[in-house]
Every structure is written in C-alpha cells, then in structure tokens.
Design a protein around this motif. Structure first.
Motif, short mmCIF file in Angstrom:
data_model
loop_
_atom_site.label_atom_id
_atom_site.label_comp_id
_atom_site.label_asym_id
_atom_site.label_seq_id
_atom_site.Cartn_x
_atom_site.Cartn_y
_atom_site.Cartn_z
N ALA A 204 -2.08 16.12 0.48
CA ALA A 204 -1.48 14.81 0.71
C ALA A 204 -2.14 14.17 1.92
O ALA A 204 -2.25 14.79 2.98
CB ALA A 204 0.03 14.96 0.96
N GLU A 205 -2.59 12.93 1.75
CA GLU A 205 -3.23 12.20 2.84
C GLU A 205 -2.34 11.05 3.29
O GLU A 205 -1.90 10.23 2.48
CB GLU A 205 -4.58 11.63 2.40
CG GLU A 205 -5.28 10.87 3.51
CD GLU A 205 -6.64 10.33 3.11
OE1 GLU A 205 -7.25 9.62 3.93
OE2 GLU A 205 -7.10 10.61 1.99
N HIS A 206 -2.06 11.01 4.58
CA HIS A 206 -1.32 9.91 5.18
C HIS A 206 -2.28 8.73 5.29
O HIS A 206 -3.29 8.81 5.99
CB HIS A 206 -0.80 10.34 6.56
CG HIS A 206 0.03 9.32 7.24
ND1 HIS A 206 -0.46 8.55 8.28
CD2 HIS A 206 1.30 8.92 7.03
CE1 HIS A 206 0.49 7.74 8.69
NE2 HIS A 206 1.57 7.93 7.94
N MET A 207 -2.01 7.67 4.55
CA MET A 207 -2.98 6.59 4.40
C MET A 207 -3.28 5.87 5.72
O MET A 207 -4.42 5.47 5.96
CB MET A 207 -2.51 5.59 3.34
CG MET A 207 -2.33 6.22 1.95
SD MET A 207 -3.76 7.18 1.38
CE MET A 207 -4.97 5.89 1.20
N LYS B 52 -4.16 14.91 6.85
CA LYS B 52 -3.90 15.55 5.57
C LYS B 52 -3.03 16.79 5.72
O LYS B 52 -3.10 17.48 6.75
CB LYS B 52 -5.22 15.94 4.90
CG LYS B 52 -6.07 14.73 4.56
CD LYS B 52 -7.37 15.14 3.92
CE LYS B 52 -8.20 13.87 3.61
NZ LYS B 52 -9.48 14.22 2.99
N GLU C 55 0.84 -1.20 0.00
CA GLU C 55 0.00 0.00 0.00
C GLU C 55 0.88 1.26 0.00
O GLU C 55 1.95 1.26 0.61
CB GLU C 55 -0.89 0.01 1.24
CG GLU C 55 -1.94 -1.08 1.27
CD GLU C 55 -3.01 -0.88 0.21
OE1 GLU C 55 -3.44 0.27 0.00
OE2 GLU C 55 -3.40 -1.88 -0.42
N PRO C 56 0.40 2.32 -0.64
CA PRO C 56 1.16 3.57 -0.59
C PRO C 56 1.15 4.16 0.81
O PRO C 56 0.21 3.94 1.59
CB PRO C 56 0.42 4.48 -1.58
CG PRO C 56 -0.95 3.94 -1.65
CD PRO C 56 -0.84 2.45 -1.42
N THR D 282 -1.72 21.32 -3.49
CA THR D 282 -1.88 19.87 -3.39
C THR D 282 -2.42 19.51 -2.02
O THR D 282 -2.29 20.28 -1.06
CB THR D 282 -0.55 19.11 -3.61
OG1 THR D 282 0.32 19.35 -2.50
CG2 THR D 282 0.13 19.51 -4.91
N ILE E 167 1.42 7.56 1.21
CA ILE E 167 0.76 8.85 1.06
C ILE E 167 0.04 8.88 -0.28
O ILE E 167 0.57 8.41 -1.29
CB ILE E 167 1.79 10.00 1.13
CG1 ILE E 167 2.51 9.96 2.48
CG2 ILE E 167 1.14 11.35 0.89
CD1 ILE E 167 3.87 10.59 2.47
N GLN E 168 -1.16 9.44 -0.30
CA GLN E 168 -1.91 9.68 -1.54
C GLN E 168 -2.00 11.18 -1.72
O GLN E 168 -2.49 11.89 -0.84
CB GLN E 168 -3.32 9.08 -1.44
CG GLN E 168 -4.22 9.38 -2.60
CD GLN E 168 -3.81 8.64 -3.87
OE1 GLN E 168 -3.41 7.48 -3.81
NE2 GLN E 168 -3.91 9.31 -4.99
N THR E 169 -1.51 11.69 -2.85
CA THR E 169 -1.50 13.13 -3.10
C THR E 169 -2.40 13.48 -4.27
O THR E 169 -2.37 12.80 -5.30
CB THR E 169 -0.07 13.63 -3.37
OG1 THR E 169 0.77 13.24 -2.27
CG2 THR E 169 -0.02 15.13 -3.53
N SER E 170 -3.18 14.54 -4.11
CA SER E 170 -4.07 15.04 -5.16
C SER E 170 -3.71 16.48 -5.50
O SER E 170 -3.41 17.28 -4.59
CB SER E 170 -5.53 15.01 -4.69
OG SER E 170 -5.91 13.71 -4.32
#
Length: 135
Positions: free
Chosen positions: A17-20, A25, A2-3, A15, A5-8
């Motif tokens: 960034a969400e710490h999964m 965020k 799994e990642p 941007t 961090i997910q960044t949009s």
C-alpha cells in the motif's frame, strides 16, 4: 478526488500500500495462522495498530493544546481473533505514561480520549476495545 492509498497485490498473500501524498509504503502479509508467511504486519495487525496509533495521535494533539507532552509514552497492543466468522474480536491496548510525569488534570484529559478518537469510533460495536492507561 484523488485516492488516499493505492494498493497492489504482490502475490503470495502479500500486498503493498502506497500513501499517495507522501509516497511511503506499507507491505502486509497474511498471518502464519491463515496461510501466510507472517513476515510483515497482517491486515488485522494493521487494524489493531491503527486503533492504538489513532488514540495516541489524538492524545498528542490534546496534550500539545493543553501545554504538556506525552513524548516517551509507549503502548502494547494485543489482537485477539475469533472464528466463524474469522475476525478481530478484541483489541487490548496498554498505554504507559509512567515516563511522562503527568499531573492528575493531564491524566484526566488523556483518559477522556480513549473512546472518542476516529478509529475507535469507526469500528463495529462488536469489536471489544479493552484499553488501559498506566501513569
């Protein structure tokens, strides 16, 4: 795997960034000197902050293991940019442990950790790291 961090990209040079693992965020903006609004940390601010926070974290781990605390310590961080190419050229960090009442042995433990934390070891050698500790 799994990642971490997910960044949009939110538009307008921003941007999120969400710490999964935690769902926390962070929002970033481009700095005002590079077409941004400067309403949040910039990516280069985050790099500089990461260096300081990483050193502090490792110091906290070692202090706990040695039976003392650095709670109440603080740090100031300066980011110095360079041009051609645009990059962080130097990070200056001033740690202040004056509120911690540390003895010489404890101070020496902390002094040895400045250059051996993961972020300081992960950045390019061209990044000047100017770190001072005040006791």
């Amino acid at each position: 795997m799994e990642p971490t961090i997910q960044t949009s990209y939110l538009g307008n040079l921003r941007t999120e960034a969400e710490h999964m693992r935690s769902g926390n965020k962070i929002i970033t903006d481009a700095p005002v000197d590079n077409h941004g609004k400067g309403e949040y940390f910039s990516p280069t601010d985050m790099l500089s902050t990461s260096l300081t926070s990483c050193i502090f974290t490792i110091m906290g781990i070692k202090a706990e293991a040695a039976g003392f605390s650095i709670e109440g310590a603080s740090a100031k961080t300066w980011k110095i940019m360079a041009e051609n190419p645009r990059r962080v050229a130097e990070v200056r960090v001033e740690f202040d442990f004056t509120s911690c009442n540390l003895n010489e042995k404890q101070q020496n433990i902390l002094k040895k950790l400045v250059k051996v934390s993961p972020v300081p070891l992960s950045v390019h050698d061209d990044l000047k790291q100017n770190v001072t500790l005040r006791f």
